[in-house]
Each structure stands twice: as structure tokens, then as C-alpha cells.
Design an enzyme around this catalytic site. Structure first.
Site, short mmCIF file in Angstrom:
data_model
loop_
_atom_site.label_atom_id
_atom_site.label_comp_id
_atom_site.label_asym_id
_atom_site.label_seq_id
_atom_site.Cartn_x
_atom_site.Cartn_y
_atom_site.Cartn_z
CE1 TYR A 79 -85.05 87.32 -110.72
CE2 TYR A 79 -83.60 85.87 -111.96
CZ TYR A 79 -83.98 87.14 -111.57
OH TYR A 79 -83.29 88.22 -112.04
CD GLU A 134 -85.43 90.72 -111.46
OE1 GLU A 134 -84.22 90.60 -111.23
OE2 GLU A 134 -86.17 91.45 -110.78
#
Ligand code: GDP
Ligand code: MN
Length: 401
Positions: A105, A193
């Protein structure tokens, strides 16, 4: 403003980040054709992904990998039939599927508390980061970017080491992490993101393979207040998914946020609108919206705000609270009269107008039989009482409640 994955990927590409190729299509036939092109370009597998402005598409069946054109077409058909978190799927991304070795991530957000761009990285990628934050908060590593210089290389290296990426991947990670912050700054985004940032295996025709990092998903939200600085980005607004009330409010220049209560509020000024909502709550009611008609609003804007409020079927009473400064009370009163003359639904309304031209406003309202209130507390109490009796009437006598 949220933008679709494919558009977010375009913004990442502009900053030189590694993103697999893709096409966006709207039908299963076009998905098949796009898949055939990907196979012809050398892909072993293709991925078909729903383009909707919500996360968790994978879990909802909105991401499928296919080994041939028939399977890609079938996957597209299945995904186009889905509603993900209430949103019907209208568009698909189709492209070569990555051979994933490991998912990470990586995200950058505007942190209003530290007033910095904060970059977050985790070795627990792929799953929703909110879940990681809840179950294993220690697995998320954070760093504030330098306010003037962006994310510095050594900062990015620290993050890489923290999530166990080193050696051959260090340089790629630094490029991607600094690129994420660059994407944020270039577009005035408040969130960028990449989840998953994946280590993918690329196998050449001779069987040798290399591993490298690639951005397999992208989520970007843009700062609405900065959109005027980026005229090109306005085109990325997905009108398919915008709530009709939100679109109407934007076109009318009204700050409007829908809430769950029954008391529609029309107020000028954001601070006064917040106060009004607080007082409605204190009087025992629930506001149906936040609505700020802005300073200097004229009759047509008032009428537009009234249409927005009445379009919400949950609204059973309306509270109008205007403090006339630049806004003239009589203009607002005229707008209310105009709006009521054409409104399709009869909802009790309480009006409080003070400040500039309050006396003229009061005379107009009285002549037109509006319920008025002298104080804000009184206005809130009247609106809550009106909403209660509307609810009681809807239940009807003997409704058994
Ligand atoms: P989200 O669920 O809405 O966040 O959608 P993602 O794009 O993140 O996809 C969800 C999951 O699907 C990823 O975490 C991967 O496990 C998988 N996935 C996405 N793209 C690919 C791909 O190109 N190849 C493979 N094998 N899996 C993928
Ligand atoms: Mn994702």
C-alpha cells in the site's frame, strides 16, 4: 471531487509512474475487442475492472482476470450487471493483467492537523487500508513530506525499508513515492492512493523473468476549491455518478450537503448554517441538509435553494435563517414568495430574517402569510414542532405506533 481509476492512472502516468496499459469501454463487445488487443500485444491474461467511484470493487466481484477473449467478454458482462455499493457499473477498464508477487500500500494525503502532505506505506497492501489501520495499525508507516521540497529521496528510502523493500526495488520505490507527492502537488489533490502497489513478475519470451513495482490501482480525490486552477481536470468529473442534487447545487452556485434528517435548512453563510444545524439538533430535530446560499444571494438563488430542499422527500419542515449583510432580507423574502408560488409540495416553513432590510422582508412575509420567528431558538423550535406534527399526520390516527 473523486475521479475514476483510469483518470487517476493518467495523472500518475503524467508524472512518469509505472502503470500497466489500459482501455476504458462501456460494453461487453468493446471489452472483448480491448482484450483481444491486449492479448495481441503479448498479455497472457487480461484484467477487467469496474469503474465506479467506490473502493472494495475486488471484494464485490468487480475485478476479474480472464485468460482469453471469451472469458473477458463474459467477465465484462457479469461486471456490467453489477451494482457496487449502490452504484450501477457503466464503464470498465480492460488491460493486461499483472502477475502479482506481492501487494503493498502506498498513499499520500493532505493531513490538516500537521498541515503537511503525509505519505503512508504498508506491506499489507491489497486489502482496504482502513481495515489495516483498525486491526494492525503498526503495519502502516507514515512520514510528512517537506512542505517546500516535497518528499525527499531519503524519506522515501526510509519508507521503503520500513515495508521491507530494498535492493533492486529501492530506486523504483523512491521514484514512485516521490512521484505520488508530485502528482498531488501538480493537481492540487488531497488524496493520491495506490493500493495495491504491486511487485509484479514480467516474464520474457525466453522464460527469464524480472520483478518490478507497478501501480495496479489508483485513487485520487481533487480539492474542489482548487479546480479553477486546473481547467483540464474539470473534464474528469464523472457526471454519471454525481448525485443529481449535488450537480444542481453546483450549477446554482449553492453549497449543499445532504444529510439524513427531516428539517430542510436554508441559511446564508457557512458559520450561520452550522449554528442553525446545531440549534435544530438542540431543539430535538435532525437537519436534512447543510445549505449555504452565500453572500448577496438574490431572489432566483433563493428559489433555486428551495427547489433543492424540496427535492428531498424526507424534508417535512423548512427553516430559513438569513442574516442580512450584503444579502438583502427583502430579496430573500421575494425569492421565498416566488418559490412557494410554484412549489409542487406543501411543506411548513418558518422564516427568520434579520439585518439589512429586515423590516421590508417582514412586511412582505406577513402579507404573504409566512410563519416567521423573532429569534433563532424560536425558529428552530417551530420547525421541529412542524416536522413532528407532519410525522404524526403521516403515521395517521390508529397507525399503531
Ligand atoms: P479495489 O478492490 O476496488 O481496491 O480494486 P483493485 O484494483 O485494488 O483490485 C482488487 C484486487 O484485485 C487487487 O488487490 C489484486 O489482488 C487484484 N488485481 C487487480 N489487478 C490485478 C492484475 O492486474 N492482476 C492480478 N492477478 N490481480 C489483480
Ligand atoms: Mn485497490
Amino acid at each position: 471531487m473523486k475521479i475514476q481509476e483510469a483518470d487517476a492512472k493518467s495523472l500518475l502516468l503524467e508524472q512518469g509512474l509505472p502503470v500497466p496499459a489500459w482501455e476504458v469501454v462501456r460494453s461487453a463487445d468493446d471489452a472483448r475487442a480491448a482484450a483481444e488487443r491486449a492479448f495481441a500485444a503479448g498479455a497472457d491474461l487480461v484484467v477487467v475492472k469496474a469503474q465506479v467511484l467506490v473502493g472494495g470493487r475486488g471484494k464485490a466481484g468487480g475485478v476479474k482476470v480472464a485468460a482469453d477473449a471469451d472469458a473477458a467478454e463474459a467477465a465484462a458482462r457479469a461486471i456490467l450487471a453489477l451494482e457496487i455499493k449502490g452504484i450501477p457499473v457503466r464503464k470498465l477498464l480492460v488491460g493486461p493483467a499483472a502477475d502479482i508477487v506481492r501487494e503493498y500500500y502506498l498513499g499520500a494525503i493532505l493531513d490538516r492537523v500537521s498541515r503537511r502532505i503525509v505519505v503512508m506505506a504498508s506491506a499489507e497492501g491489497g486489502v482496504e487500508i482502513e481495515e489495516v489501520a483498525r486491526v494492525n495499525p503498526g503495519a502502516i508507516h507514515r512520514l510528512a513530506a517537506h512542505p517546500h521540497l516535497g518528499l525527499l529521496d531519503w524519506q522515501a528510502r526510509e519508507l521503503a525499508f520500513a515495508i521491507g523493500l530494498g535492493g533492486a526495488h529501492l530506486r523504483d520505490f523512491v521514484r514512485i513515492a516521490t512521484g505520488l507527492v508530485a502528482t498531488m502537488l501538480a493537481n492540487d489533490a488531497d488524496l493520491v492512493e495506490v493500493n495495491p502497489l504491486a511487485l509484479v513478475r514480467e516474464t520474457a519470451a525466453d522464460g527469464t523473468s524480472v520483478e518490478r513495482l507497478a501501480c495496479l490501482d489508483a485513487k485520487i480525490t481533487l480539492d474542489d476549491s482548487a479546480l479553477f486552477r486546473h481547467p483540464g481536470l474539470e473534464a474528469l468529473r464523472d457526471l454519471d455518478e454525481e448525485d443529481p442534487a449535488d450537480r444542481q447545487a453546483r450549477e446554482d452556485g449553492i453549497n449543499f450537503i445532504k444529510l439524513d434528517g427531516s428539517i430542510g435548512c436554508m441559511v446564508n453563510g457557512a458559520g450561520l448554517a452550522m449554528t442553525t444545524m446545531d440549534l435544530v439538533k438542540r431543539a430535538g430535530g435532525e437537519p436534512a441538509n447543510f445549505l449555504d446560499i452565500g453572500g448577496g444571494a438574490r431572489a432566483d438563488k433563493v428559489a433555486a435553494a428551495m427547489r433543492l430542499i424540496l427535492a428531498d422527500p424526507q424534508v417535512s419542515a423548512i427553516l430559513v435563517n438569513i442574516f442580512g449583510g450584503i444579502t438583502r432580507g427583502d430579496e430573500v423574502a421575494r425569492g421565498l414568495i416566488e418559490a412557494r408560488a410554484v412549489q409542487t409540495r406543501d411543506v411548513p416553513m418558518v422564516v427568520r430574517i434579520v439585518g439589512t432590510n429586515a423590516a421590508e422582508a417582514a412586511a412582505l412575509l406577513e402579507a404573504n402569510h409566512f410563519a416567521t420567528a423573532a429569534s433563532l431558538d424560536d425558529a428552530a423550535a417551530q420547525a421541529v414542532a412542524a416536522a413532528r406534527s407532519a410525522a404524526a399526520a403521516a403515521d395517521g390516527p390508529g397507525a399503531g405506533r
